[in-house]
Scaffold this active site. Structure first.
Site, short mmCIF file in Angstrom:
data_model
loop_
_atom_site.label_atom_id
_atom_site.label_comp_id
_atom_site.label_asym_id
_atom_site.label_seq_id
_atom_site.Cartn_x
_atom_site.Cartn_y
_atom_site.Cartn_z
N HIS A 105 0.86 -1.18 0.00
CA HIS A 105 0.00 0.00 0.00
C HIS A 105 0.90 1.23 0.00
CE1 HIS A 105 -3.68 -2.19 1.96
NE2 HIS A 105 -3.16 -2.86 0.95
N GLU A 165 0.90 3.84 1.75
CA GLU A 165 1.31 4.25 3.09
C GLU A 165 2.46 3.39 3.62
OE1 GLU A 165 -3.23 4.82 2.77
OE2 GLU A 165 -1.77 3.31 2.15
N CYS A 223 -2.23 -0.36 7.56
CA CYS A 223 -1.47 0.89 7.44
C CYS A 223 -1.64 1.77 8.67
CB CYS A 223 -1.91 1.64 6.18
SG CYS A 223 -1.52 0.75 4.65
#
Length: 157
Positions: A53, A55, A86
Site C-alpha cells: 500500500h 502508506e 497501514c
C-alpha cells in the site's frame, strides 16, 4: 492549512502515477519539519504484493532515509483512509499525525456503483480512527482533508 494542502497535492500526484501504471490510485507522502522525507504510490497490483500500500511503502522509505524505525515528528499524508494494516503501522512507527482524503466507503462505493472488475475492493471494515484509538502512542488524525479532490481519483464527480 496551506502546508497540508501543499503536501496532499503531492500525494494526489503519487496517486495519479499509481493509476497510470495500473494500480489503485492511492498516494502517500511523509513529511518532517516541513520537508518531504518520502513519497510513494500504491504498488500492490504492480508488485503482486498485498502489503505494498502507498502508506506502507512511504513508511519503509522514510525509515530507510532517516535510518530509524521510529518516525516521531513525521506526518503521513495519504489520499485514502488508511486500512487497518497501514493505520497500525503508523502507530508502530510512532508517526505524529495522519492526514487523509477519501474515506474507505468512498472507494468501496465506486466499485459497487460501477461494477468494475478492475477496481474490486476488499476491506476489513475497521476505520483508521478505531485502530488509532486503541493504539499507543497516540497518533493524531485529520480526516476527509481535500476529500473531493481525493474522491475524484476514483469517481468522475
Amino acid at each position: 492549512m496551506l502546508e497540508d494542502k501543499k503536501f496532499m497535492r503531492v500525494a494526489i500526484k503519487e496517486a495519479v502515477k499509481a493509476r497510470e501504471k495500473g494500480d489503485y490510485a492511492i498516494g502517500a507522502v511523509i513529511v518532517k519539519d516541513g520537508q518531504i522525507i518520502a513519497r510513494a504510490s500504491n504498488r500492490s497490483k504492480i508488485d503482486n504484493d498485498v502489503t505494498k500500500h502507498a502508506e506502507m511503502v512511504a513508511i519503509q522509505k522514510a525509515s530507510k532515509k532517516l535510518k530509524t524505525r521510529y518516525l516521531t515528528g513525521c506526518i503521513l499524508y495519504t489520499t485514502h483512509e488508511p486500512c487497518p494494516m497501514c493505520a497500525a503501522a503508523t502507530v508502530w512507527a510512532k508517526l505524529s499525525r495522519i492526514v487523509f482524503g477519501a474515506r474507505m466507503g468512498d472507494i468501496a462505493g465506486y466499485s459497487f456503483k460501477n461494477g468494475n472488475d478492475d477496481w474490486q475492493w476488499r476491506a476489513i471494515r475497521i476505520s483508521a480512527r478505531e485502530v488509532l484509538e486503541k493504539g499507543e502512542p497516540k497518533v493524531g488524525m485529520t480526516e476527509e482533508f481535500m476529500r473531493a479532490e481525493c474522491r475524484k481519483l476514483f469517481h468522475d464527480t
